[in-house]
Design a protein around this motif. Sequence first.
Motif, mmCIF file in Angstrom:
data_model
loop_
_atom_site.group_PDB
_atom_site.id
_atom_site.type_symbol
_atom_site.label_atom_id
_atom_site.label_comp_id
_atom_site.label_asym_id
_atom_site.label_seq_id
_atom_site.Cartn_x
_atom_site.Cartn_y
_atom_site.Cartn_z
ATOM 1 N N UNK A 15 0.580 -1.367 0.081
ATOM 2 C CA UNK A 15 0.111 0.047 -0.058
ATOM 3 C C UNK A 15 0.848 1.434 0.004
ATOM 4 N N UNK A 16 2.038 1.179 0.687
ATOM 5 C CA UNK A 16 2.729 2.465 0.702
ATOM 6 C C UNK A 16 3.265 2.705 -0.638
ATOM 7 N N UNK A 17 3.781 1.332 -1.245
ATOM 8 C CA UNK A 17 4.249 1.536 -2.911
ATOM 9 C C UNK A 17 3.251 2.383 -3.610
ATOM 10 N N UNK A 18 2.003 2.157 -3.331
ATOM 11 C CA UNK A 18 0.826 2.596 -4.103
ATOM 12 C C UNK A 18 0.800 4.113 -4.030
ATOM 13 N N UNK A 19 0.900 4.545 -2.582
ATOM 14 C CA UNK A 19 0.715 5.853 -2.290
ATOM 15 C C UNK A 19 1.979 6.618 -2.997
ATOM 16 N N UNK A 20 2.823 6.019 -2.988
ATOM 17 C CA UNK A 20 4.149 6.724 -3.703
ATOM 18 C C UNK A 20 3.937 6.777 -5.225
ATOM 19 N N UNK A 21 3.535 5.568 -5.912
ATOM 20 C CA UNK A 21 3.304 5.762 -7.081
ATOM 21 C C UNK A 21 2.231 6.600 -7.416
ATOM 22 N N UNK A 22 1.161 7.012 -6.801
ATOM 23 C CA UNK A 22 0.134 8.010 -7.144
ATOM 24 C C UNK A 22 0.702 9.402 -6.921
ATOM 25 N N UNK A 23 1.505 9.566 -6.022
ATOM 26 C CA UNK A 23 2.073 10.877 -5.942
ATOM 27 C C UNK A 23 3.076 11.181 -7.024
ATOM 28 N N UNK A 24 3.711 10.218 -7.493
ATOM 29 C CA UNK A 24 4.654 10.452 -8.722
ATOM 30 C C UNK A 24 3.706 10.727 -9.934
ATOM 31 N N UNK A 25 2.517 10.036 -9.877
ATOM 32 C CA UNK A 25 1.757 10.243 -11.053
ATOM 33 C C UNK A 25 0.970 11.604 -11.128
ATOM 34 N N UNK A 26 0.989 12.230 -9.936
ATOM 35 C CA UNK A 26 0.512 13.273 -9.622
ATOM 36 C C UNK A 26 1.272 14.685 -9.811
ATOM 37 N N UNK A 27 2.804 14.198 -9.832
ATOM 38 C CA UNK A 27 3.860 15.015 -9.764
ATOM 39 C C UNK A 27 3.849 15.797 -8.334
ATOM 40 N N UNK A 28 3.620 15.051 -7.203
ATOM 41 C CA UNK A 28 3.661 15.532 -5.867
ATOM 42 C C UNK A 28 4.710 14.700 -5.067
ATOM 43 N N UNK A 29 4.920 15.354 -4.031
ATOM 44 C CA UNK A 29 5.689 14.560 -2.747
ATOM 45 C C UNK A 29 4.560 13.934 -2.086
ATOM 46 N N UNK A 30 5.029 12.697 -1.509
ATOM 47 C CA UNK A 30 4.018 11.848 -0.814
ATOM 48 C C UNK A 30 4.476 12.166 0.715
ATOM 49 N N UNK A 31 3.396 12.093 1.574
ATOM 50 C CA UNK A 31 3.585 12.135 2.955
ATOM 51 C C UNK A 31 2.729 10.962 3.368
ATOM 52 N N UNK A 32 3.496 10.113 3.834
ATOM 53 C CA UNK A 32 2.711 8.946 4.593
ATOM 54 C C UNK A 32 2.286 9.093 5.931
ATOM 55 N N UNK A 33 0.819 9.215 5.929
ATOM 56 C CA UNK A 33 0.186 9.443 7.295
ATOM 57 C C UNK A 33 -0.257 8.004 7.810
ATOM 58 N N UNK A 34 0.319 7.736 9.106
ATOM 59 C CA UNK A 34 -0.147 6.368 9.511
ATOM 60 C C UNK A 34 -1.552 6.442 10.118
ATOM 61 N N UNK A 35 -2.523 5.342 9.776
ATOM 62 C CA UNK A 35 -3.789 5.388 10.062
ATOM 63 C C UNK A 35 -4.270 3.974 10.403
#
Length: 274
Positions: free
Chosen positions: A61-81
């Motif tokens: 899931x963390x990798x999917x967060x990073x992939x999504x951020x890359x696709x959006x041209x954004x920096x990812x902030x992983x928030x533990x939930x």
Amino acid sequence: MKNYVKILLAAVMFAAGMISHANAESALDKIVQSKKLRCGTMLDDPPAGFRDQNNQPDGYDVTYCKDMAKALGAEVEIVETPSPDRIPALVSNRIDVLISSTTPTASRALTVGFTQPYTNNIMVVVTRKETGITQYSDLKSKKLGSVVGATPEQLFKQELAGGWQKTGATYTGYASDAESYLALQQGKLDAIVISAGVFHALEQSGQFPEFIQAGVAPLADFGSIAVHRDDQQFLNWARVFIFQQETSGRRAEVYKKYYGDGPLPSLNSNGVSF
């Protein structure tokens, strides 16, 4: 006639204003402009989400967060939930998107908007060697547990209400997967239900040598990405993101890295997708 035209124009302008307002409020625009994606995920649910040896977030899931951020041209902030906090974190706007193996249910969809599934976890019974449990039906008189709010909890509660309670079965909810694993190890529980991929990761880690797999559970555990319920723009984009992850082969690559060389689970249920 003039009054009718005025009313019609006012209605059109109101509708246009509402559309403009909706567009302005989309998290998609904010993320692209700020170049920051706040992505909520569990970090106590390996291999979907965990902390590596350097205490950094890692997992499917963390990798999917990073992939999504890359696709959006954004920096990812992983928030533990943690599991019980997944939906509240999104509703309270502490995160922009939830990528946390969250099963899309009708009750949850009253609160958040779900994409089509991006992951599919085949669920299995996990027990200790000495319990004598060999299949799912053996659980009807056992001590059972799961994470509060998780899909296995719903399954166990249905079974208890349907007759298992009369045969001696009990259920205990825990705040995290780690706590349920410890309870099973200590004998406070006889069995839990987790994904086959998670069991594989636990088996490889060597942390719980007494754990064994005891058959498949009758539970489809698809996971969908969740966004704010009324954010149709971001929801549409997230759907396309999942489609591209699938067609590019990226899902297969990430799945193999974290879940091993087993068959890639289908994202359809009996040939039906949404």
